[in-house]
Design an enzyme around this catalytic site. Structure first.
Site, PDB file in Angstrom:
ATOM      1  N   SER A 190      20.203  11.214  28.610  1.00  0.00           N
ATOM      2  CA  SER A 190      20.735  10.099  27.849  1.00  0.00           C
ATOM      3  C   SER A 190      19.716   9.612  26.827  1.00  0.00           C
ATOM      4  O   SER A 190      19.262  10.397  25.990  1.00  0.00           O
ATOM      5  CB  SER A 190      21.175   8.996  28.822  1.00  0.00           C
ATOM      6  OG  SER A 190      22.050   8.098  28.205  1.00  0.00           O
ATOM      7  N   ASP A 296      31.766  14.270  28.884  1.00  0.00           N
ATOM      8  CA  ASP A 296      30.880  13.116  28.788  1.00  0.00           C
ATOM      9  C   ASP A 296      31.496  12.126  27.814  1.00  0.00           C
ATOM     10  O   ASP A 296      31.519  12.355  26.601  1.00  0.00           O
ATOM     11  CB  ASP A 296      29.497  13.551  28.315  1.00  0.00           C
ATOM     12  CG  ASP A 296      28.458  12.441  28.419  1.00  0.00           C
ATOM     13  OD1 ASP A 296      28.855  11.260  28.432  1.00  0.00           O
ATOM     14  OD2 ASP A 296      27.257  12.762  28.474  1.00  0.00           O
ATOM     15  N   HIS A 326      28.750  12.245  32.304  1.00  0.00           N
ATOM     16  CA  HIS A 326      27.358  11.910  31.968  1.00  0.00           C
ATOM     17  C   HIS A 326      26.515  12.051  33.245  1.00  0.00           C
ATOM     18  O   HIS A 326      26.097  11.052  33.853  1.00  0.00           O
ATOM     19  CB  HIS A 326      27.316  10.487  31.415  1.00  0.00           C
ATOM     20  CG  HIS A 326      26.087  10.156  30.633  1.00  0.00           C
ATOM     21  ND1 HIS A 326      25.658  10.904  29.552  1.00  0.00           N
ATOM     22  CD2 HIS A 326      25.181   9.153  30.774  1.00  0.00           C
ATOM     23  CE1 HIS A 326      24.562  10.358  29.056  1.00  0.00           C
ATOM     24  NE2 HIS A 326      24.236   9.310  29.792  1.00  0.00           N
TER      25      HIS A 326
END
Length: 608
Positions: A190, A296, A326
């Site tokens: 991320s 995601d 994610h």
């Protein structure tokens, strides 16, 4: 975890030099756990980024370091695995939200994730950097901007003797990385992986590899989609979740710049351009190992697709695509991930010729826990142009490769924005809906693979001065998929633990196991894209629409890799405000789409 026969011996008395057992050994070499984790050096160095805070002070970022003590004693220089993050004392890292911990003297104790436990005994240093304005670093959080990229780059420079480090946040006693080989690999999921992308795009020497996991390549594409506002909040709101107290008190001007640079109009601004690493991908010299979820819906998959495509042809690279959302690969393919990452770092940071650079370039999960290797990505496809054709049922029709007949007469299909969701639109695919259009292919006679980034051109009118458009690709047919819309985004966390490396007091190498979370569906969304029709001409400035005037707009859908099985149908859905993911344009316009001037461009391996 895969265990290979050790092909290395260590002569600790002469410097713990790694020596092959046999010069003619046919099997690949690997680093082995020869150093004591319990005796490792743990320290913090504050590195000068070369920037100044709004108050005029030099910005120093805290780099917590753990490295093998025996290597330093023997004069062996070690490579570095680095994760630069804003989350170490706020949201935490990994599936268990681990945070850094320190003893009473401020010495780092817990290093989140398994990197330290596994790799330090194998001769690596692990360096966890607090981005500017977070945890023990000073400066401001600028959401992927100059200060945060400098946070990572400066530490790479320090590890190569080109920047200055200190033993404290404000003192003058310098610290040198004499123990570092200068070879650095940045990794992270991320925001962390995003900074790895940003640092790689500077072309900094010494950065040998980056492993971005679910990472952003353009912050515009995190918060916007071709002018449409994604429901991700604002950059300044994100700042408040991670900044330390000093930054909260001193960085109002930075947050104001973020707010003014992200107007609700969806315009591309100077602020967004500073945070777009794709144009500078040509500077990348490091190898790149990308991991991303095609489902995601936090960091949309367009981010990996455009980054991958922009990398220079000379960059050695590898790609994993999962059906999960994610999620870190440690939690969806753990043993294979640890083994692959081990080989990757051994090759690019230690120079071990283990052949990983010759492995298949891409690995894609097309069904839960079923993975396919390919020599390249995207796989070689035939670009298709598919067209929507009306039927006797309003708003419902067919999708095929036959272009509309040459005519000057538009064929209009109409619907009204009611701010509903794509998940509502795909129900009842043979019935009229006032909120969307749907066009379906014939049943496929063979499996058909979509690999790459679809794109759509739509010609549409709006009854109001502003309008949103959404395009969704759907696999119509019974499927079992990862349950990416559930809370675990395709995984379930178990109560058992498995261990990956060595544990120490306050830092366990044992992590909660996970399992695949599956669900069944008859309509699986495989790609989606959004746009604001007022950005038909450019992202730079949103135009007010003249009611009932046709505008032509082209925008990308999510990069993906999916197989549509034989017997299934591929459907294209066109709607307006997809309430699950974008905000409205401020009204409920009636929209008309000219089917004669609307085309879906899709990378496919088959035909229908």
């Amino acid at each position: 975890m895969t265990i290979r026969r050790s092909l290395l011996t260590v002569v600790a008395a002469v410097g713990a030099v790694l020596v092959p057992l046999s010069p003619a050994a046919a099997e690949p070499l690997e680093s082995t756990p020869i150093y004591s984790y319990a005796d490792a050096v743990r320290e913090t160095v504050w590195v000068d980024t070369g920037l100044t805070s709004p108050q005029g002070a030099r910005v120093r970022v805290a780099a917590d370091i753990i490295r093998p003590r025996e290597a330093q004693t023997a004069g062996v220089k070690v490579p570095v695995i680095m994760d630069a993050s804003p989350y170490y004392t706020s949201l935490g890292r990994g599936n268990e939200g681990q945070r850094k911990t320190y003893d009473s003297a401020g010495r780092p104790i817990q290093f989140p994730l398994f990197y330290d436990n596994y790799f330090v005994p194998r001769g690596y240093a692990v360096v966890l950097v607090d981005l500017s304005g977070t945890a023990r670093s000073n400066g401001c959080v600028d959401v992927g901007g100059r200060s945060e990229v400098a946070s990572g780059k400066a530490v790479v420079d320090w590890l190569n003797g080109r920047a200055t480090g200190y033993t404290s946040a404000t003192g003058s006693t310098q610290a040198s990385a004499t123990w570092s080989s200068g070879a650095v690999g940045m990794i992270g999921k991320s925001w962390d992986g995003t900074i790895a992308n940003g640092v790689a795009a500077t072309g900094v020497d010494g950065l040998k590899t980056v492993v971005p996991i679910g990472a952003i390549s353009s912050w515009y594409d995190y918060y916007r989609a071709h002018g449409a506002t994604l429901t991700m909040g604002t950059p300044s709101a994100l700042v408040s979740r991670v900044e330390n107290s000093a930054a909260a008190n001193n960085c109002a001007t930075v947050k104001s710049t973020l707010d003014s640079g992200s107007p609700s109009s969806g315009d591309m601004t100077t602020m967004w351009r500073e945070r777009d690493y794709v144009p500078n991908a040509a500077n990348v010299k490091a190898s790149v190992f990308v991991v991303h979820g095609v489902n995601d819906l936090n960091v949309k998959s367009i981010n990996f697709g455009q980054w991958w495509n922009a990398l220079p042809a000379t960059v050695e690279r590898k790609l994993w695509l999962t059906q999960a959302g994610h999620v870190d690969p440690f939690d969806f393919r753990r043993s294979v991930w640890v083994d692959t990452l081990h080989r990757w770092f051994d090759h690019y940071l230690m120079g071990i010729d283990n052949g990983i650079q010759n492995d298949p370039r891409s690995t894609v999960e097309h069904q839960p826990d079923v993975w396919k290797d390919d020599v390249s990505w995207p796989v070689v496809t035939t670009p298709k142009h598919l067209y929507a054709h009306a039927s006797s049922t309003a708003g419902v029709g067919t999708l095929n490769s036959a272009p509309p007949p040459p005519t000057e007469i538009p064929v209009w299909a109409r619907f009204t924005d009611n701010r509903s969701s794509e998940y509502t639109w795909i129900t009842n695919p043979t019935s009229t809906s006032s909120a969307r259009l749907i066009y379906s292919s014939p049943a496929l006679t063979a499996d058909n693979r979509i690999s790459g980034t679809p794109r759509i051109t739509v010609t549409a009118t709006s009854s109001a001065g502003a309008a949103r458009l959404t395009a969704v690709l759907v696999d119509l047919g019974p499927s079992t998929i990862r349950n990416y819309r559930a809370s675990g985004e395709g995984i379930t966390t178990l109560s058992t633990r498995s261990c990956w490396g060595e544990s120490g007091t306050g830092d366990s190498a044992c992590f909660l196991d996970t399992a695949t979370n599956k669900t069944s569906t008859s309509a699986n969304i495989i790609s989606r894209g959004w746009a604001d029709l007022g950005h038909y001409a450019s992202l730079d400035s949103r135009k007010t629409l003249s009611p009932n005037t046709p505008y032509k707009i082209t925008f990308n859908l999510a990069s993906t890799d999916q197989v549509i099985p034989a017997g299934h149908k591929l459907a294209l859905v066109i709607g307006s405000t997809d309430s699950s993911y974008i905000g409205s344009a401020g009204s409920y316009p009636k929209i008309a789409v000219d089917l004669t001037k609307t085309v879906l461009q899709i990378p496919m391996t088959g035909s229908f």
